[in-house]
Design an enzyme around this catalytic site. Structure first.
Site, PDB file in Angstrom:
ATOM      1  N   LYS A  91     -46.187-141.071  44.582  1.00 52.04           N
ATOM      2  CA  LYS A  91     -46.982-140.310  45.547  1.00 52.04           C
ATOM      3  C   LYS A  91     -48.395-140.099  45.000  1.00 52.04           C
ATOM      4  O   LYS A  91     -48.585-139.574  43.900  1.00 52.04           O
ATOM      5  CB  LYS A  91     -46.325-138.958  45.833  1.00 52.04           C
ATOM      6  CG  LYS A  91     -45.024-139.070  46.601  1.00 52.04           C
ATOM      7  CD  LYS A  91     -44.393-137.718  46.883  1.00 52.04           C
ATOM      8  CE  LYS A  91     -45.029-137.009  48.040  1.00 52.04           C
ATOM      9  NZ  LYS A  91     -44.277-135.791  48.410  1.00 52.04           N
ATOM     10  N   VAL A  92     -49.367-140.496  45.802  1.00 51.36           N
ATOM     11  CA  VAL A  92     -50.784-140.358  45.455  1.00 51.36           C
ATOM     12  C   VAL A  92     -51.470-139.604  46.589  1.00 51.36           C
ATOM     13  O   VAL A  92     -51.289-139.946  47.763  1.00 51.36           O
ATOM     14  CB  VAL A  92     -51.442-141.746  45.278  1.00 51.36           C
ATOM     15  CG1 VAL A  92     -52.943-141.603  45.070  1.00 51.36           C
ATOM     16  CG2 VAL A  92     -50.803-142.484  44.106  1.00 51.36           C
TER      17      VAL A  92
END
Length: 954
Positions: free
Chosen positions: A146-147
């Site tokens: 997750k970014v």
């Protein structure tokens, strides 16, 4: 096939092209088979995690305690390492459980997400590095990293997709942000394809947050309605509608992208579309349906990640339908009305991104804090404990400082060497001490080799020649650990007093002594002339050709001392780190070389110290970080009137106060601010203290002095602020070195000064140098005129002090002047006796009795310093710190002098020049100072001075 009407509503979502994911992960869910059951019965196709989820799972349960205990057993690791071990265990287990889903879907579903540190949300390169690391560490094809979809995140997403890493883009609120992310995904696939990669192996989702938009927008609407807005009726119609309308139009952009030639080219190569994932789908407003953000957002090639309560609700009474493409024009009108009515959706979504990053960072702080707390309990006696009792309002001020430190990321910024924590000057150049213990651990063999060499040679003594940071730490070590069998006894000489030098020389056999010449710069006067004196003596004792074999140098690379050591063929040369100032150098070679020489178990000492290093690490939030908590207490005290820190230590570690004096005074005492350390002042009844102190009580387990302990307890009961630190083992003294270094740096940040320079120390050195240079030419020091002389004492003062005293004195005698001088001390001040005489037990006892009388009568803090030792320690604060000191300098003539080789001046001349240089700078700084010259009979002079002080106080 089972019909849509008879399916579990969650299972039925797949008929409309939507994948239900679970926004939750926990060890018990995995171990109980709960996740497998949801895959089988609900058609669950993925799982998402975030810091808030892990905080509740790890910090809010005992599910992980057994695993944590096994991981910690027999070793110690950082809070961050523990979190990753526990979290990655869950992530891998969930990925393995979901792998059949992934395989069956051809890599289109079956993913588990793990978030990069939310602390990195605004930094592109560090986000890329962290994502790569997590991808490699988890080592599961069905992981999505997750970014955040921030401005800094978009280029990171392109890079990572281009490397074939699956990405879940999080914290999307605005359509414009989603469009930027979609562009990054496509560009990343194009990069991957251009580099010969397989685009069919990469997957991504764009997590579009929903309910938070309505919560924020509804609040603004309610405020306007409450204020009687003329558009209240129209505004009310928008409540609970904006988020879904915003999501529907984002989906329209997604559909349009799929029709572009650019995407069609990638699709032909097997590329998977970046599905929109609806996040934050739990209903927060109880007036709305608890399945609102599921039922209204169902569409092809989308994902809805639901918290357990929302999933339960939809399973129970959800009604799936193809809702996402319904009334798109109505959605456009809702957003048009939002703009027309002055509801700034862009501003709201911008705020939500910032708030989302903050919330995840806050949750990560809580998570790491919980892990750090569990680790601390597990460590038990391996970690020195710390507790404090503070009066009101100081307790609240300290807690506020700790929370401010957390909100501003102080732990991480400190370890990142961020100079803006202080003044933004050159501070980052002086923070190599943060990494020094780990460096010593990696390079310990060179110290072990030295230790073996010293033992094999059979030296009886080691004499360290140094000042300040080069001498005070080693002195703590030798006084704490004493002599080890088979190793030399370490003596530390940090004086130019000829009687002191002669006394040390008489205690050693020159032929059986190894000398440690310790000087960072290599240009400090005292170690240089002491080296010359003893090198000459050793040359006469064993021959000039062998003298160098008895000497070890510890100095910074390229220094004058290195040149001298190489020229004189020293036995060893050890280097310091130029990025460490002297007072922070005890855990570098300046402390560790003497530790090796006296036979310390170096591996045990370093590992014990590393326990505190990890406890104060960048991954430990301030409230659980012992160094930052202590620093908050010290810094808050210094800025709110409690700027004296009285150090009380158990007999077995009593010398640590002398080291702390330099660390605190030289680091914080400047620009009229700072902390005045008070060491070796006997404890008194609570009534003799004002409201300007903090008491730092260092207890040695098994060596507590009951009278001392009772006296500290009485101070606590009287409402004085007390910090209690229990040192569980003498080998933990390194923990205290590091704890206090962190605390001092933090205190300096709170005070607002550069904690790593010493602008006022050099001033007295310059005056001393000028005097000794003049003596080389003329054979005498500059003339000076006393203000009064008689009865064995002579008093000197600069014109300003002399004039001030002359106006105040009623009895123009020695006694009268001393009385007038001490009368200049007021509440909140401190009195310092600065003695340029031999530092021995007898003189210390006399000065201790005098300081105690002054303290008890005037109810002010007192300090005693022996010169020139204190010039490299507390001297900085005396000259540059708060102008609250009343200084009585004590000098004497040398009864028996010693010549400095290759110079006209003697040691007696040097120490007198140092005293006069010190006094001159005190006067320049506007300090209240008086010099008392004792003559040649020091004992008689001290007795006469004591009588004068007794009379002044009576």
């Amino acid at each position: 096939m089972t019909s849509t009407m008879t399916k579990n509503p969650l299972q039925a979502l797949s008929d409309f092209g939507q994948a239900p994911w679970l926004d939750y992960v926990r060890r018990s869910l995995l171990e109980s088979g709960g996740l497998k059951k949801m895959i089988a019965e609900d058609g669950l196709k993925g799982v998402t995690s975030n810091p808030s989820i892990f905080e509740k799972a790890i910090g809010g349960s005992t599910d992980y305690d057994e695993d944590l205990t096994k991981y910690e057993t027999g070793r110690d690791v950082s809070a961050g390492d523990i979190y990753e071990y526990l979290a990655m265990g869950d992530i891998r287990a969930a990925a393995d459980t979901l792998r059949p889903v992934y395989d069956a879907a051809g890599g289109h579903d079956g993913f588990i997400s793990l978030e990069v540190s939310p602390y990195l949300a605004m930094f592109t390169e560090t986000t890329i590095d962290e994502a790569r690391r997590l991808w490699k560490a988890v080592d599961r094809r069905n992981l999505m990293v997750k970014v955040p979809g921030t401005e800094a995140g978009a280029p990171a997403i392109r890079t990572l997709i281009g490397e074939g890493i699956n990405i879940n883009v999080t914290l999307l609120f605005a359509q414009s942000a989603y469009e930027a992310v979609a562009e990054s995904y496509i560009a990343g696939l194009e990069d991957l394809l251009a580099n010969g990669g397989d685009v069919s192996k990469v997957a991504s989702v764009a997590s579009f947050f929903v309910s938070r938009i309505d919560s924020a927008m509804d609040k603004k609407i309610d405020e306007r309605i409450a204020a009687g807005d003329k558009d209240s009726a129209e505004l009310a119609k928008l409540k609970g509608k904006v988020a879904i309308a915003n999501a529907k139009l984002a989906y329209q952009h997604y559909l349009a992208l799929l029709e572009t030639p650019r995407w069609q080219k990638l699709a032909a190569k097997g590329a998977k579309p970046q599905r929109l994932l609806w996040a934050s789908t739990g209903t927060k407003n109880k007036a709305y349906s608890d399945v609102l953000y599921v039922e209204e957002l169902i569409g092809k090639d989308t994902v809805n990640t639901m918290p357990p309560a929302t999933m339960d609700a939809f399973r129970d009474h959800g009604t799936p339908r193809a809702s996402l493409t319904e009334d798109v024009e109505g959605a456009r009108k809702i957003l048009a009305d939002t703009e027309r009515l002055g509801l700034d959706l862009d501003a709201v979504t911008d705020e939500l991104v910032v708030d989302g990053v903050r919330q995840f960072a806050d949750a990560f702080d809580q998570l790491l804090g919980a892990v750090a707390g569990k680790r601390m309990k597990m460590l038990g006696a391996k970690l020195d404990s710390q507790a404090y009792a503070l009066p009101s309002p100081m307790d609240g001020e300290v807690k506020a400082a700790i929370e401010k430190a957390r909100a501003e990321g102080l732990s991480r910024r400190l370890w990142a060497k961020d100079a803006t924590l202080w003044t933004g000057a050159d501070e980052s150049k002086w923070l190599a001490w943060l990494d020094m213990v780990a460096t010593q651990q990696a390079d310990v063999q060179q110290l072990l080799d030295l230790q073996a060499d010293v033992k094999q040679q059979g030296f009886t003594h080691a004499l360290l020649l140094g000042m300040g940071g080069s001498s005070l730490g080693p002195e703590v070590l030798t006084r704490t650990f004493g002599k080890h069998e088979g190793f030399p006894e370490l003596l530390v000489l940090d004086s130019t007093d000829p009687q002191q030098i002669a006394s040390f020389e008489s205690r050693i056999d020159l032929a059986k002594t190894v000398f440690i010449v310790s000087s960072k710069s290599g240009s400090t006067l005292e170690p240089n002339i002491l080296k010359s004196y003893f090198f000459d003596a050793v040359s006469r004792a064993i021959g000039a050709d062998k003298a160098g074999t008895r000497f070890i140098a510890v100095t910074d690379p390229g220094s004058h001392m290195q040149e001298v050591a190489e020229r004189d063929r020293f036995r060893h040369i050890f280097f310091g780190d130029p990025g460490i100032g002297g007072r922070y150098s005890v855990l570098s070679n300046f402390g560790m070389v003497p530790a090796a020489v006296i036979g310390l178990d170096l591996k045990r000492f370093i590992e014990a110290t590393m326990v505190m290093v990890r406890s104060c690490g960048p991954d430990v939030p301030p409230a659980e970080n012992p160094g930052i908590v202590l620093g908050a207490i010290l810094g808050t005290g210094a800025t709110t009137g409690r700027d004296k820190v009285t150090v009380v230590a158990s007999p077995g570690i009593s010398d640590v106060g002398a080291w702390l004096e330099q660390l605190l005074a030289e680091s914080t005492g400047k620009q009229g601010h700072g902390i005045i350390p008070v060491d070796s002042e006997p404890l008194g009844a609570p009534g003799v203290y004002g409201n300007d102190r903090i008491f730092a009580y260092l207890l040695l387990a098994g060596g507590i002095d009951k009278a001392q302990d009772d006296a500290v307890a009485a101070l606590e009961q009287a409402g004085q602020p007390v910090v209690r630190i229990e040192v569980t083992d003498t080998y933990n003294i390194g923990q205290e070195f590091f704890r206090w270094e962190i605390a001092t740096a933090v205190a300096g940040s709170i005070i607002g000064i550069n904690a790593f320079n010493q602008p006022d120390v050099e001033a007295s050195k310059i005056v001393t140098r000028d005097m000794t240079d003049a003596y080389e030419k003329t054979g005498k020091l500059p003339e000076e005129t006393p203000i009064i002389s008689g009865d064995g004492l002579t008093l000197y003062a600069d014109p300003r002090n002399a004039d001030e005293l002359a106006k105040a004195v009623t009895d123009k005698t020695i006694d009268g002047y001393i009385k007038a001088h001490l009368a200049r001390a007021h509440a909140g001040d401190y009195a310092a006796l600065l003695a340029y005489i031999k530092r021995d037990a007898a003189h210390t006892e006399v000065l201790t009795k005098l300081r105690t009388k002054i303290r008890d009568k005037l109810k002010i803090a007192t300090c005693v310093g022996f010169g020139p030792r204190f010039l490299h320690s507390t001297g900085q604060a005396y000259k540059g710190g708060p102008n609250s000191g009343v200084f009585t300098q004590i000098t004497a003539d040398a009864s028996a002098d010693l010549k400095v080789p290759d110079h006209q001046y003697t040691f007696g001349v040097v120490i007198l020049a140092q005293a006069r240089g010190d006094f001159e700078v005190l006067a320049e700084r506007g300090r209240r100072a008086l010099r008392v010259h004792l003559g040649k009979d020091v004992d008689a002079g001290l007795k006469r001075l004591g009588q004068a002080i007794d009379k002044a106080l009576s």
